[in-house]
Motif scaffolding. Structure first.
Motif, PDB file in Angstrom:
ATOM      1  N   PHE A  50       0.905  -1.309   0.136  1.00  0.00           N
ATOM      2  CA  PHE A  50       0.011   0.039  -0.012  1.00  0.00           C
ATOM      3  C   PHE A  50       0.996   1.248  -0.209  1.00  0.00           C
ATOM      4  N   PHE A  51       1.912   1.379   1.014  1.00  0.00           N
ATOM      5  CA  PHE A  51       2.922   2.381   0.846  1.00  0.00           C
ATOM      6  C   PHE A  51       3.555   2.596  -0.391  1.00  0.00           C
ATOM      7  N   ILE A  52       3.711   1.393  -1.061  1.00  0.00           N
ATOM      8  CA  ILE A  52       4.645   1.582  -2.334  1.00  0.00           C
ATOM      9  C   ILE A  52       3.739   2.032  -3.627  1.00  0.00           C
ATOM     10  N   PHE A  76      12.245   5.704  -6.991  1.00  0.00           N
ATOM     11  CA  PHE A  76      12.235   4.849  -6.097  1.00  0.00           C
ATOM     12  C   PHE A  76      11.192   3.604  -6.127  1.00  0.00           C
ATOM     13  N   TYR A  77      10.090   4.352  -6.670  1.00  0.00           N
ATOM     14  CA  TYR A  77       8.902   3.368  -6.973  1.00  0.00           C
ATOM     15  C   TYR A  77       9.398   2.454  -8.090  1.00  0.00           C
ATOM     16  N   MET A  78      10.051   2.870  -9.083  1.00  0.00           N
ATOM     17  CA  MET A  78      10.473   1.946 -10.049  1.00  0.00           C
ATOM     18  C   MET A  78      11.362   0.926  -9.585  1.00  0.00           C
ATOM     19  N   ILE A  79      12.282   1.280  -8.783  1.00  0.00           N
ATOM     20  CA  ILE A  79      13.453   0.251  -8.132  1.00  0.00           C
ATOM     21  C   ILE A  79      12.508  -0.737  -7.527  1.00  0.00           C
ATOM     22  N   ILE A  80      11.792  -0.186  -6.370  1.00  0.00           N
ATOM     23  CA  ILE A  80      11.159  -1.128  -5.678  1.00  0.00           C
ATOM     24  C   ILE A  80      10.141  -2.078  -6.343  1.00  0.00           C
ATOM     25  N   LEU A  81       9.352  -1.429  -7.271  1.00  0.00           N
ATOM     26  CA  LEU A  81       8.355  -2.520  -8.195  1.00  0.00           C
ATOM     27  C   LEU A  81       9.197  -3.328  -8.755  1.00  0.00           C
ATOM     28  N   LEU A  82      10.446  -2.979  -9.348  1.00  0.00           N
ATOM     29  CA  LEU A  82      11.167  -3.882 -10.206  1.00  0.00           C
ATOM     30  C   LEU A  82      11.826  -5.209  -9.003  1.00  0.00           C
ATOM     31  N   LEU A  83      12.164  -4.807  -7.718  1.00  0.00           N
ATOM     32  CA  LEU A  83      12.578  -5.895  -6.941  1.00  0.00           C
ATOM     33  C   LEU A  83      11.376  -6.761  -6.388  1.00  0.00           C
ATOM     34  N   GLN A 139       8.412 -11.801  -6.646  1.00  0.00           N
ATOM     35  CA  GLN A 139       7.368 -12.577  -6.846  1.00  0.00           C
ATOM     36  C   GLN A 139       7.317 -13.236  -8.085  1.00  0.00           C
ATOM     37  N   PHE A 140       7.982 -12.911  -8.976  1.00  0.00           N
ATOM     38  CA  PHE A 140       8.194 -14.042 -10.265  1.00  0.00           C
ATOM     39  C   PHE A 140       8.995 -15.226  -9.842  1.00  0.00           C
ATOM     40  N   SER A 141       9.895 -15.054  -8.801  1.00  0.00           N
ATOM     41  CA  SER A 141      10.544 -16.346  -8.683  1.00  0.00           C
ATOM     42  C   SER A 141       9.723 -17.168  -7.785  1.00  0.00           C
ATOM     43  N   VAL A 156      -1.962 -20.282  -6.700  1.00  0.00           N
ATOM     44  CA  VAL A 156      -1.040 -19.287  -6.306  1.00  0.00           C
ATOM     45  C   VAL A 156       0.048 -18.844  -7.280  1.00  0.00           C
ATOM     46  N   GLY A 157       0.571 -19.771  -7.740  1.00  0.00           N
ATOM     47  CA  GLY A 157       1.528 -19.444  -8.806  1.00  0.00           C
ATOM     48  C   GLY A 157       0.956 -18.637  -9.937  1.00  0.00           C
ATOM     49  N   GLY A 158      -0.109 -19.044 -10.763  1.00  0.00           N
ATOM     50  CA  GLY A 158      -0.726 -18.324 -11.711  1.00  0.00           C
ATOM     51  C   GLY A 158      -1.188 -17.045 -11.458  1.00  0.00           C
ATOM     52  N   ILE A 159      -1.864 -16.828 -10.198  1.00  0.00           N
ATOM     53  CA  ILE A 159      -2.042 -15.512  -9.963  1.00  0.00           C
ATOM     54  C   ILE A 159      -0.719 -14.551  -9.649  1.00  0.00           C
ATOM     55  N   GLY A 160       0.294 -15.109  -8.904  1.00  0.00           N
ATOM     56  CA  GLY A 160       1.350 -14.520  -8.775  1.00  0.00           C
ATOM     57  C   GLY A 160       2.036 -14.055  -9.831  1.00  0.00           C
ATOM     58  N   LEU A 161       2.019 -14.889 -10.919  1.00  0.00           N
ATOM     59  CA  LEU A 161       2.636 -14.729 -12.319  1.00  0.00           C
ATOM     60  C   LEU A 161       1.898 -13.718 -13.200  1.00  0.00           C
ATOM     61  N   PHE A 162       0.396 -13.643 -12.970  1.00  0.00           N
ATOM     62  CA  PHE A 162      -0.292 -12.527 -13.816  1.00  0.00           C
ATOM     63  C   PHE A 162       0.231 -11.109 -13.065  1.00  0.00           C
ATOM     64  N   PHE A 163       0.238 -11.166 -11.807  1.00  0.00           N
ATOM     65  CA  PHE A 163       0.533  -9.960 -11.145  1.00  0.00           C
ATOM     66  C   PHE A 163       1.902  -9.450 -11.309  1.00  0.00           C
ATOM     67  N   SER A 164       2.852 -10.585 -11.459  1.00  0.00           N
ATOM     68  CA  SER A 164       4.363 -10.282 -11.688  1.00  0.00           C
ATOM     69  C   SER A 164       4.437  -9.446 -13.067  1.00  0.00           C
ATOM     70  N   PHE A 165       3.713  -9.732 -13.981  1.00  0.00           N
ATOM     71  CA  PHE A 165       3.789  -9.041 -15.182  1.00  0.00           C
ATOM     72  C   PHE A 165       2.945  -7.826 -15.135  1.00  0.00           C
ATOM     73  N   THR A 166       2.076  -7.670 -14.489  1.00  0.00           N
ATOM     74  CA  THR A 166       1.663  -6.264 -14.414  1.00  0.00           C
ATOM     75  C   THR A 166       2.534  -5.484 -13.721  1.00  0.00           C
ATOM     76  N   GLU A 167       3.279  -5.886 -12.754  1.00  0.00           N
ATOM     77  CA  GLU A 167       4.316  -5.000 -12.070  1.00  0.00           C
ATOM     78  C   GLU A 167       5.451  -4.776 -13.222  1.00  0.00           C
ATOM     79  N   ILE A 168       5.760  -5.627 -14.089  1.00  0.00           N
ATOM     80  CA  ILE A 168       6.768  -5.126 -15.000  1.00  0.00           C
ATOM     81  C   ILE A 168       6.381  -4.298 -15.861  1.00  0.00           C
ATOM     82  N   LEU A 169       5.070  -4.348 -16.250  1.00  0.00           N
ATOM     83  CA  LEU A 169       4.357  -3.166 -16.884  1.00  0.00           C
ATOM     84  C   LEU A 169       4.433  -1.888 -16.065  1.00  0.00           C
TER      85      LEU A 169
END
Length: 182
Positions: free
Chosen positions: A36-38, A56-63, A68-70, A147-160
């Motif tokens: 939420f804070f990010i 900082f938002y971009m770097i933290i979101l990348l981390l 999450q992808f891993s 959980v893996g599928g949902i996490g994978l979906f949201f990880s790609f939205t994060e990279i976007l």
């Protein structure tokens, strides 16, 4: 949205007595508050077109994307033997989760139940309890894939989000003095 969902699910699980481990609920709520804070940092950086906050938002979101992808790939890559071993390690190392599982799934023991042990299940009174391992293993594969599928979906939205933040960060601020960029 995801952060509020995490906080709500943790509160719901504790409220209905599905989870009694405050450590697990505390971690889920802490992750929700962190996300939420990010998101708030990204929102403020985008509204104010603040270069440092956006960086900082971009770097933290990348981390967060990398973690999450891993974890999502690991959830999807576990085979049955690895799942069973992971479940047994978790079973042996937690008492509160063991009690919750026995009570909610109405089973006793992991692979076998010894009569001198205690059990929180209703079937313990009649000594007709099944072991918990087959019941847990039945659900664990489905849950890990979900959980893996949902996490994978949201990880790609994060990279976007990282890419869009990078693009927005490198644009000129329309409110700025145009001669300042010369």
């Amino acid at each position: 949205l995801v952060s509020l969902l995490l906080i709500g699910i943790a509160a719901w699980g504790i409220g209905f007595g599905l989870i009694s481990s405050f450590r697990v609920v505390g971690v889920v709520i802490a992750v929700g508050v962190f996300l939420f804070f990010i998101a708030l940092v990204g929102l403020i950086g985008a509204v104010k077109h603040h270069q440092v906050l956006l960086f900082f938002y971009m770097i933290i979101l990348l981390l967060v994307f990398i973690v999450q992808f891993s974890v999502s790939c690991a959830c999807l890559a576990l085979n049955k033997d690895q799942q069973s071993e992971l479940l047994e390690v978790g079973w042996n190392n937690t008492n509160s989760a063991r009690t919750d599982i026995e009570r909610n799934l109405n089973c006793c023991g992991f692979r076998a139940f010894h009569p001198n042990e205690t059990c929180a299940a209703d079937c313990f009174r009649t000594h007709q309890c099944k072991p918990c391992a087959p019941i847990i293993e039945e659900y664990s594969g489905m849950v890990l894939r979900f959980v893996g599928g949902i996490g994978l979906f949201f990880s790609f939205t994060e990279i976007l989000g990282v890419w869009l933040t990078y693009r927005y960060r490198n644009q000129k601020d329309p409110r700025a003095n145009p001669s300042a960029f010369l």
